[in-house]
Scaffold this motif. Structure first.
Motif, PDB file in Angstrom:
ATOM      1  N   GLU A  53     -19.811  -9.081   7.945  1.00 24.82           N
ATOM      2  CA  GLU A  53     -18.076  -9.745   7.452  1.00 24.82           C
ATOM      3  C   GLU A  53     -17.778  -9.174   6.059  1.00 24.82           C
ATOM      4  O   GLU A  53     -18.571  -9.298   5.289  1.00 24.82           O
ATOM      5  CB  GLU A  53     -18.194 -11.004   7.813  1.00 24.82           C
ATOM      6  N   PHE A  54     -16.457  -8.823   5.951  1.00 27.51           N
ATOM      7  CA  PHE A  54     -16.182  -8.429   4.377  1.00 27.51           C
ATOM      8  C   PHE A  54     -14.865  -9.178   4.183  1.00 27.51           C
ATOM      9  O   PHE A  54     -14.102  -9.627   5.218  1.00 27.51           O
ATOM     10  CB  PHE A  54     -16.014  -7.136   4.347  1.00 27.51           C
ATOM     11  N   ASN A  55     -14.589  -9.414   2.986  1.00 22.55           N
ATOM     12  CA  ASN A  55     -13.185  -9.736   2.474  1.00 22.55           C
ATOM     13  C   ASN A  55     -12.427  -8.618   2.086  1.00 22.55           C
ATOM     14  O   ASN A  55     -13.100  -7.747   1.182  1.00 22.55           O
ATOM     15  CB  ASN A  55     -13.475 -10.898   1.316  1.00 22.55           C
ATOM     16  N   ASP A  56     -11.370  -8.572   2.154  1.00 31.74           N
ATOM     17  CA  ASP A  56     -10.364  -7.512   1.711  1.00 31.74           C
ATOM     18  C   ASP A  56     -10.702  -5.940   2.045  1.00 31.74           C
ATOM     19  O   ASP A  56      -9.762  -5.304   2.688  1.00 31.74           O
ATOM     20  CB  ASP A  56     -10.105  -7.650   0.130  1.00 31.74           C
ATOM     21  N   GLU A  57     -11.690  -5.267   1.290  1.00 30.72           N
ATOM     22  CA  GLU A  57     -11.934  -4.147   1.653  1.00 30.72           C
ATOM     23  C   GLU A  57     -13.516  -3.722   1.793  1.00 30.72           C
ATOM     24  O   GLU A  57     -14.246  -4.280   1.073  1.00 30.72           O
ATOM     25  CB  GLU A  57     -11.328  -3.483   0.546  1.00 30.72           C
ATOM     26  N   LEU A  58     -13.960  -2.904   2.479  1.00 35.27           N
ATOM     27  CA  LEU A  58     -15.179  -2.436   2.843  1.00 35.27           C
ATOM     28  C   LEU A  58     -15.214  -0.794   2.806  1.00 35.27           C
ATOM     29  O   LEU A  58     -14.454  -0.236   3.783  1.00 35.27           O
ATOM     30  CB  LEU A  58     -16.013  -3.022   3.737  1.00 35.27           C
ATOM     31  N   THR A  59     -16.044  -0.056   2.053  1.00 38.09           N
ATOM     32  CA  THR A  59     -16.231   1.289   2.427  1.00 38.09           C
ATOM     33  C   THR A  59     -17.770   1.483   3.067  1.00 38.09           C
ATOM     34  O   THR A  59     -18.582   1.125   2.563  1.00 38.09           O
ATOM     35  CB  THR A  59     -16.390   2.052   1.071  1.00 38.09           C
ATOM     36  N   LEU A  60     -17.727   2.356   4.190  1.00 39.65           N
ATOM     37  CA  LEU A  60     -19.185   2.574   4.757  1.00 39.65           C
ATOM     38  C   LEU A  60     -19.293   4.005   4.616  1.00 39.65           C
ATOM     39  O   LEU A  60     -18.534   4.917   4.924  1.00 39.65           O
ATOM     40  CB  LEU A  60     -18.883   2.335   6.145  1.00 39.65           C
ATOM     41  N   ASP A  61     -20.392   4.414   4.006  1.00 44.60           N
ATOM     42  CA  ASP A  61     -20.981   5.750   3.809  1.00 44.60           C
ATOM     43  C   ASP A  61     -21.772   6.364   4.931  1.00 44.60           C
ATOM     44  O   ASP A  61     -22.571   5.937   5.034  1.00 44.60           O
ATOM     45  CB  ASP A  61     -21.486   5.625   2.491  1.00 44.60           C
ATOM     46  N   LEU A  62     -21.036   7.082   5.825  1.00 48.30           N
ATOM     47  CA  LEU A  62     -21.696   7.415   7.097  1.00 48.30           C
ATOM     48  C   LEU A  62     -22.553   8.852   6.850  1.00 48.30           C
ATOM     49  O   LEU A  62     -23.278   9.314   7.863  1.00 48.30           O
ATOM     50  CB  LEU A  62     -20.732   7.721   8.228  1.00 48.30           C
TER      51      LEU A  62
END
Ligand SMILES: [Zn+2]
Length: 241
Positions: A141-150
Motif C-alpha cells: 500500500e502507498f500514500n500519494d505516489e509510488l514509482t516501480l522500477d521494472l
C-alpha cells in the motif's frame, strides 16, 4: 482474446462490456512485469494469463490497481505476484471484503446507496454463483505516489482527485509516454448521481495537461490520443452549468 500491443513494451487486454470487464494492462520490464488492474473475477484473470502466455511473455510479478470498484479489483485474489494499491483504495477494499453477497444484503446496499444498480446487475451476470466472490486487500500500500522500477521502464503511480472516485490512481509510464487512468475521468456514480463535479473536472484537465503522454488508456474504452481526451473533457466542462 489476444493482448493488443500499444507501444514497444506495453500491451493490454481490451474491455468487455457484457459484464463490465475493464481493460487490463501489461508492462514488460527487463526485471519485472506489471499488470494494471486485476479484473472482475478469477475467470477474467485466467483469460489475461492465457493471453500473456500465448504471447510468450512472463506472468506479472506485480499488479497495481486504479481504484476500488469491483470490476477492477475482484480478481485480486487470483492474480500472480503481489498486489499494489493506494491507501484509500485499500481502506475501501477492507470494507468491501466484509460484504455479504446474499440477495438481501445486496438489496440493502442498493437502498443505502453503498452500491449502485449497474454494478449489482453486472456482478450477478459475472457470478452465477456468488459464493465465488472473494474480495481481498493488497500486499503493498502507498500514500500519494509510488514509482516501480521494472528494469529499463518505470511505472509512476499517483493518487489524484479524479472525477470518478476519490481513491483514483493514475499510472504513467514515462519511457513510452503512456498513461493508464482506469475510470479516473468518468462521472461519479456512487457520490454524485453519475454527474461531473465542475471543480474536480477542471482540476483533472489541468493535471492531465501537465503530464507528457501520447497514449491515454481508459478503463472501458479504446486507447486515445492526448488531444482527443483533453478536447473531450474540455467540452464536457463547458457543457456543465
Ligand atoms: Zn469505476
Amino acid at each position: 482474446m489476444q493482448l493488443k500491443q500499444l507501444s514497444e513494451r506495453i500491451y493490454y487486454l481490451p474491455a468487455e462490456s457484457e459484464t463490465d470487464r475493464p481493460v487490463l494492462g501489461y508492462i514488460k520490464g527487463n526485471t519485472y512485469s506489471l499488470m494494471i488492474d486485476a479484473g472482475n473475477s478469477s475467470v477474467h484473470v485466467e483469460k489475461f494469463k492465457n493471453a500473456v502466455i500465448n504471447m510468450e511473455l512472463t506472468l506479472p510479478q506485480f499488479t497495481a490497481i486504479t481504484h476500488w470498484h469491483w470490476d477492477h479489483t475482484f480478481g485480486m485474489h487470483f492474480v500472480p505476484g503481489k498486489t499494489i494499491v493506494g491507501h484509500l483504495t485499500n481502506l475501501k477494499l477492507k470494507e468491501v471484503s466484509q460484504w455479504d453477497w446474499s440477495d438481501k444484503a445486496m438489496l440493502q446496499r442498493l437502498e443505502s446507496g453503498e452500491d449502485i444498480e449497474f454494478c449489482d446487475k453486472c456482478i450477478r451476470l459475472e457470478y452465477p454463483d456468488r459464493n465465488q466472490i472473494k474480495v481481498v486487500s493488497a500486499d503493498i500500500e502507498f500514500n500519494d505516489e509510488l514509482t516501480l522500477d521494472l528494469g529499463g521502464i518505470h511505472c509512476v503511480m499517483k493518487n489524484i482527485e479524479g472525477t470518478h472516485s476519490e481513491d483514483s490512481v493514475i499510472m504513467y509510464i514515462p519511457e513510452e509516454k503512456v498513461l493508464f487512468v482506469g475510470d479516473a475521468d468518468c462521472e461519479d456514480y456512487y457520490n454524485n448521481n453519475g454527474k461531473y463535479d465542475k471543480k474536480k473536472l477542471d482540476n483533472l484537465i489541468k493535471t492531465l495537461e501537465e503530464i507528457d503522454f501520447d497514449i491515454y488508456v481508459l478503463g472501458h474504452d479504446e486507447p486515445q490520443k492526448k488531444e482527443e481526451v483533453i478536447d473531450y473533457l474540455k467540452t464536457e466542462l463547458l457543457n456543465l452549468k
